[in-house]
Design a protein around this motif. Structure first.
Motif, PDB file in Angstrom:
ATOM      1  N   GLY A  15      61.563 -29.669 -18.350  1.00  0.00           N
ATOM      2  CA  GLY A  15      61.765 -28.879 -17.146  1.00  0.00           C
ATOM      3  C   GLY A  15      61.452 -27.402 -17.325  1.00  0.00           C
ATOM      4  N   GLY A  16      61.286 -26.988 -18.575  1.00  0.00           N
ATOM      5  CA  GLY A  16      61.007 -25.589 -18.857  1.00  0.00           C
ATOM      6  C   GLY A  16      59.544 -25.233 -18.733  1.00  0.00           C
ATOM      7  N   SER A  17      59.238 -23.994 -19.121  1.00  0.00           N
ATOM      8  CA  SER A  17      57.881 -23.469 -18.991  1.00  0.00           C
ATOM      9  C   SER A  17      57.445 -22.792 -20.285  1.00  0.00           C
ATOM     10  CB  SER A  17      57.803 -22.451 -17.851  1.00  0.00           C
ATOM     11  OG  SER A  17      58.132 -23.035 -16.610  1.00  0.00           O
ATOM     12  N   LEU A  18      56.143 -22.779 -20.494  1.00  0.00           N
ATOM     13  CA  LEU A  18      55.519 -22.043 -21.585  1.00  0.00           C
ATOM     14  C   LEU A  18      54.188 -21.515 -21.083  1.00  0.00           C
ATOM     15  CD1 LEU A  18      55.902 -24.193 -24.848  1.00  0.00           C
ATOM     16  CD2 LEU A  18      56.903 -21.935 -24.424  1.00  0.00           C
ATOM     17  N   ARG A  19      53.737 -20.411 -21.664  1.00  0.00           N
ATOM     18  CA  ARG A  19      52.393 -19.915 -21.370  1.00  0.00           C
ATOM     19  C   ARG A  19      51.619 -19.797 -22.678  1.00  0.00           C
ATOM     20  NH1 ARG A  19      50.119 -14.284 -18.739  1.00  0.00           N
ATOM     21  NH2 ARG A  19      50.758 -13.482 -20.801  1.00  0.00           N
ATOM     22  N   LEU A  20      50.536 -20.510 -22.743  1.00  0.00           N
ATOM     23  CA  LEU A  20      49.652 -20.433 -23.896  1.00  0.00           C
ATOM     24  C   LEU A  20      48.567 -19.394 -23.633  1.00  0.00           C
ATOM     25  CD1 LEU A  20      49.133 -24.225 -24.735  1.00  0.00           C
ATOM     26  CD2 LEU A  20      50.979 -22.682 -25.436  1.00  0.00           C
ATOM     27  N   SER A  21      48.156 -18.736 -24.708  1.00  0.00           N
ATOM     28  CA  SER A  21      47.070 -17.764 -24.634  1.00  0.00           C
ATOM     29  C   SER A  21      45.973 -18.165 -25.596  1.00  0.00           C
ATOM     30  CB  SER A  21      47.565 -16.364 -24.987  1.00  0.00           C
ATOM     31  OG  SER A  21      48.575 -15.928 -24.107  1.00  0.00           O
ATOM     32  N   PHE A  29      31.100 -13.924 -22.646  1.00  0.00           N
ATOM     33  CA  PHE A  29      31.382 -15.271 -22.172  1.00  0.00           C
ATOM     34  C   PHE A  29      31.020 -15.475 -20.698  1.00  0.00           C
ATOM     35  CE2 PHE A  29      33.417 -16.887 -25.893  1.00  0.00           C
ATOM     36  CZ  PHE A  29      33.942 -15.768 -26.521  1.00  0.00           C
ATOM     37  N   SER A  30      30.204 -14.598 -20.158  1.00  0.00           N
ATOM     38  CA  SER A  30      29.932 -14.632 -18.726  1.00  0.00           C
ATOM     39  C   SER A  30      29.319 -15.956 -18.264  1.00  0.00           C
ATOM     40  CB  SER A  30      29.016 -13.475 -18.329  1.00  0.00           C
ATOM     41  OG  SER A  30      27.816 -13.543 -19.079  1.00  0.00           O
ATOM     42  N   ARG A  31      28.585 -16.657 -19.130  1.00  0.00           N
ATOM     43  CA  ARG A  31      27.996 -17.932 -18.760  1.00  0.00           C
ATOM     44  C   ARG A  31      28.641 -19.083 -19.528  1.00  0.00           C
ATOM     45  NH1 ARG A  31      23.876 -17.874 -15.591  1.00  0.00           N
ATOM     46  NH2 ARG A  31      23.055 -19.859 -16.357  1.00  0.00           N
ATOM     47  N   TYR A  32      29.902 -18.944 -19.784  1.00  0.00           N
ATOM     48  CA  TYR A  32      30.651 -19.941 -20.536  1.00  0.00           C
ATOM     49  C   TYR A  32      31.707 -20.614 -19.678  1.00  0.00           C
ATOM     50  CZ  TYR A  32      29.133 -19.605 -25.392  1.00  0.00           C
ATOM     51  OH  TYR A  32      28.424 -19.712 -26.559  1.00  0.00           O
ATOM     52  N   VAL A  33      32.084 -21.797 -20.133  1.00  0.00           N
ATOM     53  CA  VAL A  33      33.229 -22.511 -19.597  1.00  0.00           C
ATOM     54  C   VAL A  33      34.305 -22.545 -20.672  1.00  0.00           C
ATOM     55  CG1 VAL A  33      34.082 -24.746 -18.813  1.00  0.00           C
ATOM     56  CG2 VAL A  33      31.855 -23.944 -18.050  1.00  0.00           C
ATOM     57  N   MET A  34      35.535 -22.292 -20.274  1.00  0.00           N
ATOM     58  CA  MET A  34      36.667 -22.317 -21.204  1.00  0.00           C
ATOM     59  C   MET A  34      37.569 -23.494 -20.834  1.00  0.00           C
ATOM     60  SD  MET A  34      35.746 -19.588 -22.765  1.00  0.00           S
ATOM     61  CE  MET A  34      37.122 -19.267 -23.863  1.00  0.00           C
ATOM     62  N   GLY A  35      38.166 -24.096 -21.841  1.00  0.00           N
ATOM     63  CA  GLY A  35      39.002 -25.251 -21.544  1.00  0.00           C
ATOM     64  C   GLY A  35      40.209 -25.352 -22.453  1.00  0.00           C
ATOM     65  N   TRP A  36      41.142 -26.147 -22.025  1.00  0.00           N
ATOM     66  CA  TRP A  36      42.303 -26.510 -22.843  1.00  0.00           C
ATOM     67  C   TRP A  36      42.321 -28.027 -22.992  1.00  0.00           C
ATOM     68  CZ3 TRP A  36      45.438 -23.293 -25.482  1.00  0.00           C
ATOM     69  CH2 TRP A  36      45.481 -21.945 -25.100  1.00  0.00           C
ATOM     70  N   ASP A  73      41.657 -13.579 -18.114  1.00  0.00           N
ATOM     71  CA  ASP A  73      41.622 -12.137 -17.940  1.00  0.00           C
ATOM     72  C   ASP A  73      40.363 -11.664 -18.651  1.00  0.00           C
ATOM     73  OD1 ASP A  73      41.905  -9.357 -18.191  1.00  0.00           O
ATOM     74  OD2 ASP A  73      44.097  -9.497 -18.220  1.00  0.00           O
ATOM     75  N   THR A  74      39.339 -11.347 -17.875  1.00  0.00           N
ATOM     76  CA  THR A  74      38.061 -10.988 -18.487  1.00  0.00           C
ATOM     77  C   THR A  74      38.134  -9.666 -19.237  1.00  0.00           C
ATOM     78  OG1 THR A  74      37.362  -9.999 -16.397  1.00  0.00           O
ATOM     79  CG2 THR A  74      36.721 -12.276 -16.793  1.00  0.00           C
ATOM     80  N   ALA A  75      39.015  -8.771 -18.812  1.00  0.00           N
ATOM     81  CA  ALA A  75      39.156  -7.493 -19.507  1.00  0.00           C
ATOM     82  C   ALA A  75      39.750  -7.686 -20.905  1.00  0.00           C
ATOM     83  CB  ALA A  75      40.014  -6.551 -18.693  1.00  0.00           C
ATOM     84  N   LYS A  76      40.612  -8.685 -21.035  1.00  0.00           N
ATOM     85  CA  LYS A  76      41.250  -8.948 -22.326  1.00  0.00           C
ATOM     86  C   LYS A  76      40.575 -10.075 -23.089  1.00  0.00           C
ATOM     87  CE  LYS A  76      45.839  -7.400 -20.872  1.00  0.00           C
ATOM     88  NZ  LYS A  76      47.277  -7.756 -20.722  1.00  0.00           N
ATOM     89  N   ASN A  77      39.524 -10.666 -22.506  1.00  0.00           N
ATOM     90  CA  ASN A  77      38.854 -11.803 -23.147  1.00  0.00           C
ATOM     91  C   ASN A  77      39.850 -12.898 -23.528  1.00  0.00           C
ATOM     92  OD1 ASN A  77      36.209 -10.958 -22.921  1.00  0.00           O
ATOM     93  ND2 ASN A  77      35.764 -11.138 -25.101  1.00  0.00           N
ATOM     94  N   THR A  78      40.741 -13.189 -22.620  1.00  0.00           N
ATOM     95  CA  THR A  78      41.818 -14.141 -22.900  1.00  0.00           C
ATOM     96  C   THR A  78      41.929 -15.167 -21.783  1.00  0.00           C
ATOM     97  OG1 THR A  78      43.037 -12.484 -24.165  1.00  0.00           O
ATOM     98  CG2 THR A  78      44.284 -14.376 -23.376  1.00  0.00           C
TER      99      THR A  78
END
Length: 118
Positions: A15-21, A29-36, A73-78
């Motif tokens: 029931g809890g939450s987490l945020r992965l970075s 990375f402008s022409r890239y796809v990112m995934g989890w 966040d493109t400014a942080k590359n994250t």
């Protein structure tokens, strides 16, 4: 060379939450796809979510849709994965991945463990 570094995993109650970075470096990375992706013990790697670096196009695996949100966040590359309403079956090692548009993922992070207790 692309380098991906995940963080934010840990132990959380159901029931809890987490945020992965996922901090990305090594190129633009402008022409890239990112995934989890995630992999639980004894199971195959499972697609979780994806986002285009340019634009807001996203997609989710059926088991997480409506509970997880991918963003970048493109400014942080994250790239982030906000995980809400976590379930014990979400327990896995979560991997960040990157790849050129249309070419599949060719770079992977080392993974971060997420454990959800019941």
């Amino acid at each position: 060379q692309v380098h991906l570094a995940e963080s934010g995993g840990g132990l959380v109650q159901a029931g809890g939450s987490l945020r992965l970075s996922c901090a990305a470096s090594g190129r633009t990375f402008s022409r890239y796809v990112m995934g989890w992706f995630r992999q639980a013990p004894g199971k195959e790697r499972e697609f979780v979510a994806t986002i285009r670096w340019s634009g807001d196009s996203t997609a989710y695996g059926a088991s997480v849709k409506g509970r997880f949100t991918i963003s970048r966040d493109t400014a942080k590359n994250t790239v982030y994965l906000q995980m809400n309403s976590l379930k014990p079956e979400d327990t896995a090692v979560y991997f960040c991945a990157a790849g050129p548009l249309g070419a599949g993922y060719n770079s992977w992070g080392q993974g971060t463990q997420v454990t959800v207790s019941s």
